[in-house]
Enzyme design. Structure first.
Site, PDB file in Angstrom:
ATOM      1  N   TYR A 234      -1.535  12.291  -6.169  1.00 39.39           N
ATOM      2  CA  TYR A 234      -2.918  11.859  -6.388  1.00 39.39           C
ATOM      3  C   TYR A 234      -3.650  12.914  -7.205  1.00 39.39           C
ATOM      4  O   TYR A 234      -3.841  14.043  -6.747  1.00 39.39           O
ATOM      5  CB  TYR A 234      -3.583  11.658  -5.030  1.00 39.39           C
TER       6      TYR A 234
ATOM      7  N   LYS B 151      -1.277   8.624  -9.052  1.00 39.68           N
ATOM      8  CA  LYS B 151      -2.582   7.964  -9.013  1.00 39.68           C
ATOM      9  C   LYS B 151      -3.516   8.776  -9.898  1.00 39.68           C
ATOM     10  O   LYS B 151      -3.863   9.912  -9.569  1.00 39.68           O
ATOM     11  CB  LYS B 151      -3.099   7.885  -7.580  1.00 39.68           C
TER      12      LYS B 151
END
Length: 314
Positions: A144, A172
């Site tokens: 992330y 992400k």
């Protein structure tokens, strides 16, 4: 390092919503409420669910509570979609311990953030954290990147440096800079499944080529959220743009510093949850609450009707 473009199907793809952790008014976990919301998301056609991300108030839960949430939600989902957990531990050893426990509890993967609190300018430290956690588990991992919120920027060049770590399978991208999508394609080819995590840039990101969407506000509007994704995947940009224009004021709520309160209030207004959060977060009040409710209620009143889906199989 040479990274060739892959024509194979990404390991993960589609809508992986970041679900809230439902709570009672006093802050106690509401596992039944989280389960009900999970069922609504599965019925909409999502292809994965991420528990205990930023929207799931990861850092507000105790270590025992986090493990309880994963244990219970693995049972609720019962194999119908991959179950991922956010990993926001500040210390590498704590992250390793948590990921190993997630694996033992039956999770299908994790979404790994850079070490929380420690905002290092040294890329070696961030990448060492990723490598150490990945080495400790057989679970697939989504990294992330959210430099706006967490102060660590995982650049395309950094993703290239850990491309040899096989269980780092997805990323992400939440820098808020859509240039990154193209830079990632040019730098790491098809090595990772690319997800966007910025709701109000999803259409722009989809045009540039993404494999998935970690949706936020869409958890309160799961049918419209899934329909938008499917329109983009089909290349029906005209219809997608129409849905997106309706959705955008709501999607903006996910990019505010109080996104947890805003999205939980959305879910309450659509009947999919409650607004209660854990301190230090407090319920919205005054003019702020009035303004956010106006956006939400206008969105509900003008929500487009979408095609009905077949009942999901258990």
């Amino acid at each position: 390092m040479n990274i060739s473009k892959s024509s194979s199907k990404p390991f993960w793809q589609g809508v992986f919503p970041a679900i809230t952790t439902q709570m009672h008014r006093g802050g106690a976990l509401d596992l039944e409420g989280t389960a009900r919301h999970t069922e609504a998301l599965l019925a909409s056609g999502v292809t994965g669910i991420i528990y205990l991300g930023s929207l799931g108030e990861n850092q507000m839960l105790t270590a025992e509570e986090k493990r309880l949430v994963i244990r219970e939600m693995v049972d609720v989902v019962n194999g119908r979609a991959p179950v991922l957990s956010g990993v926001a531990e500040a210390a590498t050893a704590a992250a390793v311990s948590y990921v190993r426990d997630c694996e033992a509890l039956g999770a299908d993967g994790v979404m790994l953030m850079p070490p929380m609190i420690y905002k290092t300018p040294d890329a070696r430290e961030t990448l060492a954290h990723f490598r150490t956690v990945a080495k400790s588990t057989g679970l697939p991992i989504m990294i992330y990147n959210n430099p706006v919120s967490y102060g660590n920027d995982v650049t395309p060049e950094m993703f290239l440096k850990v491309a040899d770590v096989k269980n780092l399978v997805a990323l992400k991208e939440s820098s808020g800079n859509t240039r990154r999508i193209t830079d990632l394609h040019n730098t790491v080819g098809g090595r990772y499944a690319i997800f966007t995590g910025v709701d109000d840039l999803v259409l722009e990101s989809a045009v540039l080529g993404i494999d998935g969407w970690v949706a936020g506000t869409g958890i309160a509007f799961p049918e419209q959220n899934q329909y938008l994704w499917e329109l983009m995947q089909a290349g029906d940009w005209k219809t997608a743009a129409q849905i997106y224009r309706w959705f955008t004021p709501l999607l903006h709520l996910d990019t505010h510093v109080k996104f947890v309160q805003y999205v939980k209030l959305c879910a309450q207004e659509t009947g999919l949850g409650k607004e209660w959060t854990r301190a230090p977060r407090l319920p919205l009040s005054g003019a702020e609450r009035k303004n956010v409710l106006k956006i939400i209620r206008e969105g509900i009143a003008t929500a487009p009707t979408v095609p009905r889906r077949k009942a999901s199989r258990r």
